[in-house]
Write a protein that holds these residues in place. Sequence first.
Motif, PDB file in Angstrom:
ATOM      1  N   GLY A 276       0.814  -1.208   0.000  1.00 56.55           N
ATOM      2  CA  GLY A 276       0.000   0.000   0.000  1.00 56.55           C
ATOM      3  C   GLY A 276       0.845   1.255   0.000  1.00 56.55           C
ATOM      4  N   GLY A 279       2.233   1.912  -3.475  1.00 55.73           N
ATOM      5  CA  GLY A 279       1.200   2.454  -4.352  1.00 55.73           C
ATOM      6  C   GLY A 279       0.849   3.888  -4.018  1.00 55.73           C
ATOM      7  N   TRP A 280       0.704   4.201  -2.727  1.00 52.83           N
ATOM      8  CA  TRP A 280       0.350   5.562  -2.317  1.00 52.83           C
ATOM      9  C   TRP A 280       1.472   6.542  -2.632  1.00 52.83           C
ATOM     10  CZ3 TRP A 280      -3.619   8.414  -1.591  1.00 52.83           C
ATOM     11  CH2 TRP A 280      -3.524   9.625  -0.892  1.00 52.83           C
ATOM     12  N   MET A 303      -7.377   5.234  -4.967  1.00 53.41           N
ATOM     13  CA  MET A 303      -6.286   5.514  -4.045  1.00 53.41           C
ATOM     14  C   MET A 303      -6.774   5.733  -2.612  1.00 53.41           C
ATOM     15  SD  MET A 303      -3.862   4.920  -5.955  1.00 53.41           S
ATOM     16  CE  MET A 303      -2.672   5.104  -4.635  1.00 53.41           C
ATOM     17  N   VAL A 306      -6.447   2.325  -1.357  1.00 52.15           N
ATOM     18  CA  VAL A 306      -5.036   2.019  -1.139  1.00 52.15           C
ATOM     19  C   VAL A 306      -4.541   2.672   0.146  1.00 52.15           C
ATOM     20  CG1 VAL A 306      -2.698   2.320  -2.066  1.00 52.15           C
ATOM     21  CG2 VAL A 306      -4.581   1.683  -3.595  1.00 52.15           C
ATOM     22  N   GLN A 310      -2.945   0.721   3.452  1.00 53.24           N
ATOM     23  CA  GLN A 310      -1.684   1.042   4.110  1.00 53.24           C
ATOM     24  C   GLN A 310      -1.913   1.429   5.566  1.00 53.24           C
ATOM     25  OE1 GLN A 310       0.465   4.417   2.545  1.00 53.24           O
ATOM     26  NE2 GLN A 310       2.019   4.326   4.151  1.00 53.24           N
TER      27      GLN A 310
END
Length: 409
Positions: A276, A279-280, A303, A306, A310
């Motif tokens: 996560g 991706g973030w 997002m 996501v 995280q």
Amino acid sequence: MTADLASTPSRRHDLDWIRVGAFLLLILYHVGMFYVPWGWHVKSSHQVDGLIPAMLLTNPWRLTLLFLVSGAATRFLFDGLERKGAAPGRLAGSRVLRLLPPLVFAMFVVVPPQSYYEIVEAVRGYLPGADPYHNAYTADFWIRYATASGNWCDGDGCLITPTWNHMWFVAYLLVYSLILAGLLAVTRGALKRLGGVLEKALSGWGLLIWPILFLAAIRWWLAPIFPITHALTDDWYNHALSFSAFLFGFLIARSETLKQGFIRIRLPALILGLIGWIGWTAYVLSFPEASATVPTDALRRIMRIVYAIQQWSFIAAILGYGARYLTRGGPLLRYLTIGVFPFYIAHQTIIVVAGHHLAKLGLPLIAEAGLIIGITVLGCWLTYEVARRIGWLGLVLGIRPARAPETER
């Protein structure tokens, strides 16, 4: 910081260590705010874009984790009071005595230098050549600060004073504690039994999945409507997030079942959290604030999920690894458990003042950052040591004086 863990009859060393680590991490985070390109009270001439991924590693979960462990600490405190026959009103009184004096003191004594140097740096930017310390913008500063008559405005808005700045956490914690005390009084303690319901609902992988879905839902629907303001009255996404974490911590603090559940899922949670974070971070770096390119609504929605992945995955991993390995107490933990509150109260003002003056010296980045960290740690430690030695006045710096030992009759 929130409950006096050292004075409660029951305790969990893992949560103590997590709480201490989270607050010390917060200090480093605010040092980082001096260097990353994001807006802050004061800024260094050294902009370090490479810090952004490290900042984004903790940004989604650090304060949510603090609210969770604060809720757990409040549970231990309340149970101790309840065993002595005290009503929820005693919990409310304890929290007011513990949190209100440092909040008021900070707003009118500790925090004003942060606003002052924020104005000084703004003046330096908007009025080139002017002496930032002797002009109409900062004249009679404290009086104007305390009376909300500063009229410190620029193109981005006005600086509203008095303000609590980083002490918003304490203000929210006080409000949440009073709400909790009210709920405990109304339900006559039945609220605590919801912990058993959570144990069943969060069994197995539910401990990882259901919190992620909850966090994704509030971020999906509330965050776009109510961006985080720290202003208390209009901060509804933040309340949904932070009060839920606080209440969750209160309800599960004594659950051995969920403690073991966090231990079992710690590695998958850590892996999912790292995914996560990658991706973030990629998303944030792809669409910086100053960029003309903006993400699509569909990507924003994805997002948000996501971000929630995280957020909870790291919290679950930290609770799991903490429960597994941080099981011992000792003198150092006792010292730090009491000390993190005065550290928290003092740290941001020290960073702002030291950072502003060090930035003018033109030091190399390593020297400047090292000095800021060293000055901040030393200043926080001195604050703590002073607070321990001034009796009941130590309340304004987050230290309740220890009870004197009873003399033998």
